[in-house]
Design an enzyme around this catalytic site. Structure first.
Site, PDB file in Angstrom:
ATOM      1  N   TYR A 151     -15.889   5.881 -15.816  1.00  0.00           N
ATOM      2  CA  TYR A 151     -16.236   5.907 -14.481  1.00  0.00           C
ATOM      3  C   TYR A 151     -15.294   5.226 -13.473  1.00  0.00           C
ATOM      4  O   TYR A 151     -15.913   5.313 -12.444  1.00  0.00           O
ATOM      5  CB  TYR A 151     -17.741   5.626 -14.400  1.00  0.00           C
ATOM      6  CG  TYR A 151     -18.518   6.156 -13.356  1.00  0.00           C
ATOM      7  CD1 TYR A 151     -18.853   7.384 -13.270  1.00  0.00           C
ATOM      8  CD2 TYR A 151     -18.906   5.337 -12.328  1.00  0.00           C
ATOM      9  CE1 TYR A 151     -19.676   8.232 -12.215  1.00  0.00           C
ATOM     10  CE2 TYR A 151     -19.531   5.749 -11.152  1.00  0.00           C
ATOM     11  CZ  TYR A 151     -19.889   7.121 -11.337  1.00  0.00           C
ATOM     12  OH  TYR A 151     -20.711   7.549 -10.248  1.00  0.00           O
ATOM     13  N   LYS A 158     -16.732   4.770  -5.269  1.00  0.00           N
ATOM     14  CA  LYS A 158     -18.078   4.466  -4.541  1.00  0.00           C
ATOM     15  C   LYS A 158     -18.369   3.139  -3.844  1.00  0.00           C
ATOM     16  O   LYS A 158     -18.921   3.021  -2.907  1.00  0.00           O
ATOM     17  CB  LYS A 158     -18.982   4.815  -5.435  1.00  0.00           C
ATOM     18  CG  LYS A 158     -19.322   6.249  -6.113  1.00  0.00           C
ATOM     19  CD  LYS A 158     -19.654   6.936  -4.917  1.00  0.00           C
ATOM     20  CE  LYS A 158     -20.106   8.448  -5.541  1.00  0.00           C
ATOM     21  NZ  LYS A 158     -20.471   9.595  -4.672  1.00  0.00           N
TER      22      LYS A 158
END
Lengths: 259, 82
Positions: A151, A158
Site C-alpha cells: 500500500y 493519503k
C-alpha cells in the site's frame, strides 16, 4: 433538509464510497455533480438514484489526475452553475506495490489522482465558494498513518492529502470554508472485493472491535456531519471511521489467547 | 494517419517500446510486458485521442492488440456515422 439549495461535487461518485456520499448528501437536499472516470453506466445510475430523491444531478466525466480534464470539469461547473458549496474529494486510484517496487510512473499516477487532484480541485472550488463559504472533505485511509501490505504509494499519497487538508483548512478559514478529511479502514466495496481475497476480508472483520467491516454508508454519515453547520468548529482534522481498529491493534491476538 | 497507426504511437510511447514490436497478434501484457498501469494509461490515452469510452467489460475481452484496435476502429466508425 439541511443542505437544501446547496450544490455538491463528489469526485469518483459512480460507485462505492463516492456513490454513498452522493446519495447521503442528496437525501439532505443538495444537488449533486457526479464525477466519474471509467464507468459511465455506474455514474448514470448514481445520478438517476439521486434524482429519485428529488434533487438535481449532473454527470461529468473527468480523470482528476489530468489537470486539463480537471480544469474542463470546473469550467463546465463555472459556466453551468457559477458556484459550488461542497467539494468531496473522493476519487482515488493506486498501484499496489512494495516501496522498493514503486517506479516513477506508479508514483506519479497515484500521487496525481490521490493528492494533487485535491490541490487543484480545492483551488478551483475555493473560487466558486467565494463570498458564500463552503465545505471541503477528502476521503483518506488508515494507510496514511499505518503500514499496510503493498500500500506504500497509496498510503504516502493519503498522508499528503491529510497534510494538504490541514494547510487548506487554515488558509481557507477566513473565507468561511471548512476543510476536513475522513480516514476509513478497509471499506466493504466492490473495489475492495476485487483487490483482496475473502480470507483477508474475514480477518479484517474479526479484527474490527465494532464487529463488522466499515461500509460506505458509515463514511457517508461522517462526511454529511462534516458538511453540516454543527461541524463549523472542526477544521483541518482527519476523522477516523474504522470501528475501533486503529486503537486496538492487538484485539485479535487477545481474542485468540482467551480461547 | 490510420487509427491503427495512431494507437501504435500512443501505446509505444506509454510502454516505452519501439512501435515496430507492436503487432495485431501480440498481447500487450504477455508479449510487450505492459503492466496493468500501462494498460489503463493506454486505454485512457486512446479514449482521449478518439473521444470514445471503452468500458472495462469490453476491455477485458481483448485477447491481443488486434482486438483492441478492432474495437476502437469500430467505435470511431460508429461515431463518424453519427
Amino acid at each position: 433538509m439541511p443542505l437544501k439549495g446547496k450544490l455538491t461535487l463528489v469526485t469518483g461518485s459512480g460507485r462505492g464510497i463516492g456513490r454513498a456520499i452522493a446519495l447521503k448528501l442528496a437525501s439532505q437536499g443538495s444537488d449533486i455533480i457526479v464525477n466519474f472516470f471509467r464507468r459511465r453506466e455506474a455514474a448514470e445510475k448514481t445520478a438517476k438514484d439521486i434524482e429519485a430523491l428529488g434533487v438535481k444531478a449532473e454527470v461529468i466525466r473527468a480523470n482528476v489526475g489530468d489537470p486539463a480534464k480537471l480544469n474542463e470539469m470546473f469550467d463546465t461547473i463555472a459556466t453551468k452553475f457559477g458556484h459550488l458549496d461542497i467539494l468531496i474529494n473522493n476519487a482515488a486510484s493506486g498501484v499496489g506495490r512494495s516501496v522498493l517496487d514503486v517506479d516513477i510512473k506508479a508514483w506519479d499516477w497515484t500521487m496525481n489522482i490521490n493528492a494533487r487532484a485535491f490541490l487543484l480541485c480545492a483551488q478551483r472550488a475555493a473560487k466558486l465558494m467565494e463570498g458564500r463559504g463552503g465545505k471541503m472533505v477528502s476521503i483518506t485511509s488508515l494507510g496514511s498513518s499505518f503500514v499496510l501490505p503493498s500500500y506504500a504509494v497509496v498510503g504516502i499519497s493519503k498522508a499528503a492529502l491529510e497534510a494538504l487538508t490541514r494547510y487548506l483548512a487554515i488558509e481557507l478559514a477566513p473565507k468561511g470554508i471548512c476543510v476536513n478529511a475522513v480516514a476509513a479502514s478497509a471499506v466493504e466495496t466492490e473495489a475492495l472485493k476485487f483487490y483482496i481475497r475473502e480470507g483477508l476480508m474475514k480477518d479484517i472483520r474479526q479484527a474490527t472491535p465494532a464487529g463488522r467491516m466499515v461500509i460506505p454508508e458509515d463514511v457517508a454519515n461522517v462526511v454529511a456531519f462534516l458538511c453540516s453547520e454543527e461541524a463549523f468548529m472542526i477544521r483541518g482534522q482527519t476523522v477516523v471511521v474504522d470501528g475501533g481498529t486503529s486503537v486496538a491493534p492487538f484485539i485479535t491476538v487477545e481474542k485468540e489467547e482467551r480461547r | 494517419m490510420s487509427v491503427e497507426e495512431e494507437m501504435k504511437e500512443i501505446v509505444a510511447q506509454i510502454v516505452h517500446v519501439d512501435k515496430s514490436v507492436l503487432t495485431r497478434e501480440g498481447s500487450l501484457r504477455k508479449d510487450i510486458k505492459a503492466d496493468s498501469l500501462d494498460i489503463v494509461q493506454a486505454m485512457v490515452a486512446v479514449e482521449d485521442k478518439f473521444d470514445i469510452e471503452i468500458p472495462d467489460e469490453e476491455a477485458q475481452k481483448f485477447q491481443n492488440f488486434g482486438d483492441f484496435i478492432n474495437y476502437v476502429e469500430r467505435r470511431v466508425a460508429e461515431k463518424e456515422k453519427v
